[in-house]
Design an enzyme around this catalytic site. Structure first.
Site, PDB file in Angstrom:
ATOM      1  CD  GLN A   1     -51.200  -8.850   3.372  1.00  0.00           C
ATOM      2  OE1 GLN A   1     -49.959  -9.307   3.287  1.00  0.00           O
ATOM      3  NE2 GLN A   1     -52.126  -9.523   3.192  1.00  0.00           N
ATOM      4  CB  SER A   2     -47.792  -7.568  -0.970  1.00  0.00           C
ATOM      5  OG  SER A   2     -46.440  -8.324  -0.394  1.00  0.00           O
TER       6      SER A   2
ATOM      7  CG  ASP B   1     -41.827  -4.851  -6.991  1.00  0.00           C
ATOM      8  OD1 ASP B   1     -41.033  -5.883  -6.749  1.00  0.00           O
ATOM      9  OD2 ASP B   1     -43.095  -4.808  -7.425  1.00  0.00           O
TER      10      ASP B   1
ATOM     11  N   GLY C   1     -40.243  -2.340   0.563  1.00  0.00           N
ATOM     12  CA  GLY C   1     -40.513  -3.676  -0.046  1.00  0.00           C
ATOM     13  C   GLY C   1     -39.474  -3.914  -0.989  1.00  0.00           C
TER      14      GLY C   1
ATOM     15  CG  ASP D   1     -50.477   2.965   7.842  1.00  0.00           C
ATOM     16  OD1 ASP D   1     -49.394   2.252   8.503  1.00  0.00           O
ATOM     17  OD2 ASP D   1     -51.361   2.553   7.303  1.00  0.00           O
ATOM     18  CG  MET D   2     -50.247   2.563   1.731  1.00  0.00           C
ATOM     19  SD  MET D   2     -49.826   4.140   0.950  1.00  0.00           S
ATOM     20  CE  MET D   2     -51.392   4.069  -0.140  1.00  0.00           C
TER      21      MET D   2
ATOM     22  CD  GLU E   1     -53.345 -14.183  -6.237  1.00  0.00           C
ATOM     23  OE1 GLU E   1     -52.773 -15.124  -6.510  1.00  0.00           O
ATOM     24  OE2 GLU E   1     -54.470 -14.128  -5.723  1.00  0.00           O
TER      25      GLU E   1
ATOM     26  CE  LYS F   1     -51.819  -5.205  -4.638  1.00  0.00           C
ATOM     27  NZ  LYS F   1     -51.044  -3.758  -4.699  1.00  0.00           N
TER      28      LYS F   1
ATOM     29  NE  ARG G   1     -44.577  -2.170   8.992  1.00  0.00           N
ATOM     30  CZ  ARG G   1     -45.635  -1.560   8.583  1.00  0.00           C
ATOM     31  NH1 ARG G   1     -46.344  -0.891   9.519  1.00  0.00           N
ATOM     32  NH2 ARG G   1     -46.099  -1.889   7.355  1.00  0.00           N
TER      33      ARG G   1
ATOM     34  CB  ALA H   1     -47.652   1.068   0.395  1.00  0.00           C
TER      35      ALA H   1
END
Ligand code: NAP
Ligand code: GDD
Length: 326
Positions: free
Chosen positions: A83-84, A13, A11, A58-59, A127, A153, A35, A81
């Site tokens: 889904q952002s 960051d 990603g 995978d998380m 958020e 989050k 992926r 990691a």
């Protein structure tokens, strides 16, 4: 030499943090999700694809996290990691909860079981403030998330605090306000704007469809913000920190900066399309980074104007290169 493991290394960051940790002399490992398409373009862009070690995982699969921690022998784990994308969290709320929320417990459990002395960074977010309860948000401002992403989050934030308090893990939560860069995903509003401005300037498009352009965000540069992540794990004690610029700007004014840079008037191209409205909006975010300034000695270095210009120029360069390639 210290070893670090970054989840979300592919990603925005993850790429900048890898670059920073490499500069600091770390051996950098990254968790890479399987992926069907190439996800290494950001590491490539920074020229560090071959300097990091990638481990599949995978998380949502704790066995893969245990394996990654074992292989990397990391003394610091940065959990980036997720889904952002806020918009997607309404169409995939369960996935968002599992990856962005429960995923944090998976990696904390892996640390607790394998080696509780591993230092942990959790990528928390402004958020979580959502429907803001104070005009300027600090570590003491009550949370009020407004999206399934924000709710997930918030769970990740509190489980991090809980593992710190329950198991004495050096676990810190960085409450980062929006941060952008030329490596930002195209679905986020700054990059959507800078990409569209570049295409319009080069004659490849003639409009830009946006949702709520009155929303206000406290935008900084991702390259500055990843340094704060690292600084948190260098402290004697774990803690929570707001990372922000202390300035807020409307989407509309951010657009103006981008269009002005190429001598175009945003009003001639921007079309409001309700398709991009959200079921519940976060109208305004404005962070108070005083604690980070005092304790971490961290300060943002890049202005919004410089950031947006950097992004427009990068998109112009990218598109011109693609055109040359045919
Ligand atoms: P990003 O560009 O969307 O990167 C997300 C990363 O998570 C990608 O590497 C992605 O892998 C990975 N990922 C997604 N689902 C996964 C799964 N199930 N298992 C393993 N990896 C998975 O996000 P970002 O902007 O770099 O943000 C980094 C973190 O900070 C995120 O947790 C985000 O929520 C949080 N945050 C961001 C901001 C901001 O303004 N950027 C502000 C506050 C907090 P693929 O490449 O394979 O999809
Ligand atoms: N994406 C997008 N697309 N946003 C738009 C659009 C559009 O066409 N038009 C207006 N907006 C508004 C959104 O409604 C929101 O108020 C604002 O622009 C910013 O949207 P995003 O860039 O998608 O970011 P975000 O604030 O929802 O979420 C980002 O920042 C969070 C930190 O506050 C993400 O990076 C999150 O992962 C991060 O936690």
């Amino acid at each position: 030499m210290k070893n670090a493991l970054i989840t979300g290394i592919t990603g925005q960051d993850g790429a900048y943090l890898s670059q920073h940790l490499l500069k600091e002399g770390y051996k950098v490992y990254g968790l890479i999700a399987r992926r069907s398409t190439d996800t290494l373009w950001r590491l490539n862009y920074l020229g560090i694809e071959n300097e990091v070690e990638l481990i599949e995982g995978d998380m949502t699969d704790i066995s893969s996290l245990i394996r990654a921690i074992k292989i990397s022998k990391a003394s610091e784990v940065y959990n980036l990691a997720a889904q952002s994308f806020v918009g997607t969290s309404w169409s995939q709320p369960i996935l968002t909860a599992e990856v962005t929320g429960v995923g944090v417990t998976n990696i904390l459990e892996a640390i607790r079981l394998l080696d509780p002395s591993i230092k942990f960074y959790q990528a928390s977010t402004s958020e979580m403030f959502g429907l803001i309860q104070e005009s300027m948000q600090s570590e003491n401002t009550p949370f009020y998330p407004r999206s399934p992403y924000g709710v997930a989050k918030l769970y990740g934030h509190w489980i991090t605090v809980n593992y710190r308090e329950s198991f004495n893990i050096h676990a810190s939560s960085g409450i980062l306000f929006n941060h952008e860069s030329p490596l930002r995903g195209i679905e986020f509003v700054t990059r959507k704007v800078t990409d569209a401005v570049a295409k319009i300037k080069l004659g490849l498009s003639d409009e830009l469809r946006l949702g709520n352009i009155d929303a206000k965000r406290d935008w900084g540069f991702a390259g500055d913000y990843v340094e704060a992540m690292w600084m948190m794990l260098q402290q004697d004690k774990p803690d929570d920190y707001v990372i922000a610029t202390g300035k807020t700007t409307t989407v509309r004014d951010m657009c103006k900066i981008a269009f002005d840079h190429v001598n175009l008037n945003y009003d001639d191209y921007v079309i409001i399309d309700p398709k991009f409205y959200r079921p519940a909006e976060v109208d305004v975010l404005l962070g108070n980074p005083t604690k980070a300034k005092e304790k971490l000695k961290w300060e943002p270095k890049t202005s919004l104007e410089d950031l947006i210009i950097m992004m427009v120029d990068a998109d112009l360069g990218r598109i011109k290169k693609q055109q040359q390639r045919g």
